[in-house]
Design a protein around this motif. Structure first.
Motif, short mmCIF file in Angstrom:
data_model
loop_
_atom_site.label_atom_id
_atom_site.label_comp_id
_atom_site.label_asym_id
_atom_site.label_seq_id
_atom_site.Cartn_x
_atom_site.Cartn_y
_atom_site.Cartn_z
N ALA A 355 0.82 -1.21 0.00
CA ALA A 355 0.00 0.00 0.00
C ALA A 355 0.85 1.27 0.00
O ALA A 355 0.32 2.37 0.00
CB ALA A 355 -0.92 0.00 1.21
N GLY A 356 2.18 1.09 0.00
CA GLY A 356 3.08 2.25 -0.03
C GLY A 356 3.14 3.00 1.28
O GLY A 356 3.49 4.19 1.30
N LEU A 357 2.86 2.32 2.40
CA LEU A 357 2.79 3.01 3.70
C LEU A 357 4.07 2.89 4.49
O LEU A 357 4.31 3.69 5.41
CB LEU A 357 1.63 2.41 4.52
CG LEU A 357 0.25 2.49 3.87
CD1 LEU A 357 -0.77 1.69 4.69
CD2 LEU A 357 -0.19 3.94 3.73
N ALA A 358 4.92 1.92 4.18
CA ALA A 358 6.14 1.68 4.97
C ALA A 358 7.32 2.48 4.42
O ALA A 358 7.63 2.38 3.24
CB ALA A 358 6.48 0.20 4.98
N SER A 359 7.96 3.23 5.28
CA SER A 359 9.16 3.96 4.86
C SER A 359 10.38 3.06 4.89
O SER A 359 11.38 3.35 4.23
CB SER A 359 9.38 5.17 5.77
OG SER A 359 9.55 4.78 7.12
N GLU A 360 10.31 1.97 5.66
CA GLU A 360 11.40 1.00 5.71
C GLU A 360 10.85 -0.41 5.82
O GLU A 360 9.83 -0.64 6.48
CB GLU A 360 12.32 1.27 6.91
CG GLU A 360 13.07 2.59 6.85
CD GLU A 360 14.09 2.73 7.97
OE1 GLU A 360 14.78 1.72 8.26
OE2 GLU A 360 14.18 3.82 8.54
N ASN A 361 11.52 -1.36 5.16
CA ASN A 361 11.21 -2.78 5.28
C ASN A 361 12.42 -3.44 5.93
O ASN A 361 13.50 -3.50 5.32
CB ASN A 361 10.92 -3.38 3.90
CG ASN A 361 9.66 -2.78 3.29
OD1 ASN A 361 8.56 -3.10 3.69
ND2 ASN A 361 9.85 -1.90 2.32
N LEU A 362 12.26 -3.90 7.15
CA LEU A 362 13.39 -4.30 7.97
C LEU A 362 13.44 -5.80 8.22
O LEU A 362 12.40 -6.44 8.43
CB LEU A 362 13.31 -3.61 9.33
CG LEU A 362 13.36 -2.08 9.34
CD1 LEU A 362 13.06 -1.55 10.73
CD2 LEU A 362 14.72 -1.59 8.86
N ALA A 363 14.65 -6.35 8.23
CA ALA A 363 14.86 -7.71 8.72
C ALA A 363 14.59 -7.72 10.22
O ALA A 363 14.84 -6.74 10.92
CB ALA A 363 16.28 -8.16 8.43
N LEU A 364 14.07 -8.83 10.72
CA LEU A 364 13.70 -8.91 12.13
C LEU A 364 14.85 -8.53 13.05
O LEU A 364 14.68 -7.77 14.00
CB LEU A 364 13.22 -10.33 12.46
CG LEU A 364 12.88 -10.60 13.92
CD1 LEU A 364 11.79 -9.68 14.42
CD2 LEU A 364 12.50 -12.06 14.12
N ASN A 365 16.04 -9.04 12.77
CA ASN A 365 17.17 -8.77 13.66
C ASN A 365 17.65 -7.32 13.61
O ASN A 365 18.49 -6.93 14.41
CB ASN A 365 18.33 -9.71 13.32
CG ASN A 365 18.07 -11.13 13.79
OD1 ASN A 365 17.29 -11.35 14.71
ND2 ASN A 365 18.69 -12.09 13.14
N ASP A 366 17.13 -6.52 12.66
CA ASP A 366 17.50 -5.11 12.58
C ASP A 366 16.52 -4.19 13.30
O ASP A 366 16.82 -3.02 13.51
CB ASP A 366 17.58 -4.66 11.11
CG ASP A 366 18.74 -5.29 10.35
OD1 ASP A 366 19.70 -5.72 11.02
OD2 ASP A 366 18.67 -5.36 9.12
#
Length: 378
Positions: A355-366
């Motif tokens: 939906a274009g809402l996330a400014s970052e897509n992070l790995a769990l450990n990050d």
């Protein structure tokens, strides 16, 4: 290709019932049965199923011990069945620590509105975790729980099995580029985290790394039955340097404290300024599937805090959190989503990302590292 399932339970009635429900779906094939944990370990090695459904309480070898042996020898996605009791909740959390991916109450109609919904819930969970086709996991962590707080830079695991959701048995991957991103400089008043399938392990991974001086309250929305949330909050509180509690009506939001929405209820924010408190209530609305709902709490946070919210959507089935994240985004809040590679089920974070809402897509450990850096407490 159909998802191949091994059904494990000492009750012939329950084995038959689960099998009949699963095989109503043409995308699922039950390939075998086991009547105790020892037989489950042997059948897992022999049949190589895509998913195992596992009872907690069984003779010869219990479900938790069976999960540990299976994850050590032939790692396989495991869905636990347990009773909706205090002891059942504790045992289920132990099974998740051992490597199981998800759970359902043994009377799974207890969290469904009708028989059709219960059938669909079981079928969908099996298919979702079965799509991972796990072939390899990182080895379980065998060190005992630390007796005293560990430094803020280390990872508190409490002996939890930390499966690498990229399913590689190799050493942990190097930090992703997102872990080196500088803080935005934005000011926040609250952090809100929503999750479902795979969430207990994900939340434990993140929260055990946060320092005691974390500068904001944290709202936790985990899809979980009412009998489970007290045990889960207590477990997290015993492992974390921050305080963790099951949210109660009238709780005042305090920095360095995480509030877990009670199962079967909704959690909202009320009041203004430093007097903000939590409203916790039973929701009988048939229009809202999840209780607690990430959308409901996110929407309340948008109203109470405007853009001063840092929201994170973690692993889980469905799209709960997307509409609430949209409301937060409209008032200037920051939204992060877990990446596909480290999600047990990518449904919820994918809905937010698409939906274009996330400014970052992070790995769990990050996630913990980014939270510490972004909030300025590192």
């Amino acid at each position: 290709m159909a998802v191949k399932v091994l059904v494990v339970d000492d009750s012939s009635f329950f084995r038959r019932r689960v099998s009949e429900i699963l095989e109503q779906d043409s995308d699922i094939q039950v390939i075998g049965f086991a009547v105790n944990g020892r037989e489950a370990v042997d059948k897992a090695r022999e049949l190589k199923p895509d998913v195992i459904t596992m009872d907690v309480e069984m003779p010869v070898l219990d479900g938790i011990s069976a999960v540990k042996e299976i994850m050590a020898a032939t790692p396989t996605p495991i869905l636990m069945f347990s009773s909706l009791t205090r002891d059942g909740a504790t045992a289920t959390l132990d099974a998740l620590d051992a490597g199981a991916l998800d759970f359902l109450p043994k009377k799974f109609e207890d969290i469904a509105r009708n028989n059709e919904e219960a059938i669909a819930l079981l079928q969908n969970k099996v298919k979702e975790i079965g799509r991972r086709r796990i072939s390899r996991f990182t080895r379980p962590l065998t060190s005992p729980r630390p007796a005293s707080p560990t430094p803020a830079t280390s990872t508190r695991t409490g002996g939890i099995v930390q499966p690498d959701r990229s399913f590689s048995r190799s050493t942990p991957a190097a930090p992703s580029p997102s872990s080196n991103v500088r803080a935005s400089g934005k000011q926040y008043q609250v952090v809100a985290i929503g999750t479902s399938t795979g969430g207990p392990v994900a939340l434990q991974t993140i929260l055990t790394q946060l320092p005691a001086n974390f500068p904001h309250p944290i709202l936790l929305i985990q899809h979980m039955p009412a009998a489970f949330t007290p045990a889960f909050a207590a477990r997290l509180n015993g492992l974390c340097k921050i305080n963790v509690k099951e949210a109660q009506q009238g709780d005042r939001l305090m920095s360095g404290t995480a509030y877990l929405a009670p199962g079967g209820q909704q959690m909202l924010i009320e009041g203004r300024g430093s007097a903000r408190t939590l409203r916790v209530f039973e929701d009988d609305s048939p229009r809202i599937t999840y209780k607690p709902s990430v959308d409901v709490t996110f929407a309340s946070a948008a109203k109470a805090f405007g853009g001063d919210v840092l929201a994170v959507v973690l692993t889980g089935m469905g799209a709960d959190g997307r509409d609430g994240a949209r409301m937060l985004k409209q008032v200037g809040a920051t939204i992060w989503a877990q990446d596909e590679k480290t999600s047990v089920v990518y449904g919820m974070p994918q809905a937010v990302a698409n939906a274009g809402l996330a400014s970052e897509n992070l790995a769990l450990n990050d996630v913990a590292t980014r939270l510490i850096r972004e909030t300025g407490c590192g």
